[in-house]
Design an enzyme around this catalytic site. Sequence first.
Site, PDB file in Angstrom:
ATOM      1  N   GLU A 170      10.839  -4.715   0.204  1.00 39.07           N
ATOM      2  CA  GLU A 170      10.350  -5.882   0.950  1.00 39.07           C
ATOM      3  C   GLU A 170      11.471  -6.686   1.609  1.00 39.07           C
ATOM      4  O   GLU A 170      11.718  -7.843   1.241  1.00 39.07           O
ATOM      5  CB  GLU A 170       9.516  -6.781   0.032  1.00 39.07           C
ATOM      6  CG  GLU A 170       8.333  -6.067  -0.586  1.00 39.07           C
ATOM      7  CD  GLU A 170       7.501  -6.947  -1.516  1.00 39.07           C
ATOM      8  OE1 GLU A 170       7.905  -8.093  -1.775  1.00 39.07           O
ATOM      9  OE2 GLU A 170       6.460  -6.484  -1.979  1.00 39.07           O
ATOM     10  N   GLU A 356       3.338  -0.764  -4.390  1.00 38.12           N
ATOM     11  CA  GLU A 356       2.933  -1.918  -5.204  1.00 38.12           C
ATOM     12  C   GLU A 356       1.506  -2.287  -4.838  1.00 38.12           C
ATOM     13  O   GLU A 356       1.153  -2.329  -3.651  1.00 38.12           O
ATOM     14  CB  GLU A 356       3.812  -3.154  -4.960  1.00 38.12           C
ATOM     15  CG  GLU A 356       5.180  -3.087  -5.558  1.00 38.12           C
ATOM     16  CD  GLU A 356       5.985  -4.374  -5.358  1.00 38.12           C
ATOM     17  OE1 GLU A 356       5.386  -5.457  -5.213  1.00 38.12           O
ATOM     18  OE2 GLU A 356       7.225  -4.269  -5.345  1.00 38.12           O
TER      19      GLU A 356
END
Length: 451
Positions: A170, A356
Amino acid sequence: MNYQDGPEQFPRDFLWGVATASFQVEGAACEDGRGESIWDRFCRTPGAVAHGHTGDVSVDQYHRFPEDIAIMRSIGVRSYRFSIAWPRIQPAGAGTFNRAGIDYYKRLCVSLREAGVEATATLYHWDLPQALQETGGWPQRDTAFRFAEYVDICARELGPYVDRWITLNEPWCSAILGYVEGAHAPGIRDQTQGWAAAHHLLLGHGLAVGALRAETPAKPVGISLNLDTPRPATRREENVLAADRWMDLRTRMFLDPLLGRPYPSRHFEAYPSHRPPTIAADDADLIAQPIDFLGLNYYYEPVVGHDPNHPEGFTEVPSHHSTTAMGWPVVPRGLHRHLHWVSGHCDRRFPLFITENGCAVDDVLSEEGTRCHDPARIDYLRTHLRAAADALADGIDLRGYFCWSLIDNFEWAYGYTKRFGLVYADYVNQRRVVKDSAYFLREVISGGEPV
Ligand code: IFM
């Protein structure tokens, strides 16, 4: 649906996994030569993290990984996605490596292999050595080269033990939450630094791919992105444009360079005070090196509308969906749309993994303390897995699913107040209690529970 439907929803070789990150679970912050990270420092900044919580002890996975691996094995997951703490490998972010740090990850990987669980290692999940922040952090171009040096060490020392590499987790969060909004370490609020950080993170990714290819050519390499594919609040043109501009900032800015496309310039044209990053001649090619898979971290699909009162002219608006303990809407169909959009935008050039997905719930233990009933998480997982199964049935090349998270842990600025785990952590005595959602996932993985 009957029992036989289960295995057909997900292919036999679908990679089922669970995920964590070093700073969030390891603890042992001062052991075996680990250096200070920007999150250690941020946790000590008054008001930065809820209740002044730190990662000093967390769930102590550094010492308790055998127990956690036994739990993974009992759930039946095929891979553990963990991250390597850069400050354990290079305590000051440069130079020779710390043998004890390397040995820890070797022990972890060997134990995983003995348990039949593959090691999916993320090389950077936000714990930059503080020493590198002192010299400017990610807004400094040199940090990308320091990252490549660290990755080279990991590849050489840990290559034989790791099954799959993820360069960054991320980068939007590292760059924008860390350097523009100041909500994450190092807590800086400066647009220009933020976009420079974003570019150098991507450059670091490209350099890392090169280092990994040189040392461990047989191991697949990817990156995990939290892209947003929002819905416009209404079909009105201004809202459609708002959602599209949101995608410039959250999605195209991070995905397009990986695909060999330029940064979307519209944002910088509209906001001259947001200076675009300085890009050197070869950067674009370095960033766009071929990868073997793209990891997607999906939590929800935002609804975005035009908002003249917002500095950017658009913002996330409320929606009717129920919310998790993070206040995030639960939008499982958004995952289906997300997978379709990303797959199409990438011209299907590499397989996708959900690296995720999960939710925070205000979990409590049963009276006798041996069970944790978390029906809301089961519902979240079931509906999101159904969306993933539908995408698979549509022909999307989705190869695996990693649940966030294996165990409750340090949720960044929220400290230990948010529980994302399949396993309940008692932070007082480090007791682990397997939640009902873990049993649910076990059933799905074994094919006994259709989603
Ligand atoms: O806990 C984080 C993780 O570190 C990165 N992705 C989102 C998770 C939940 O907020």
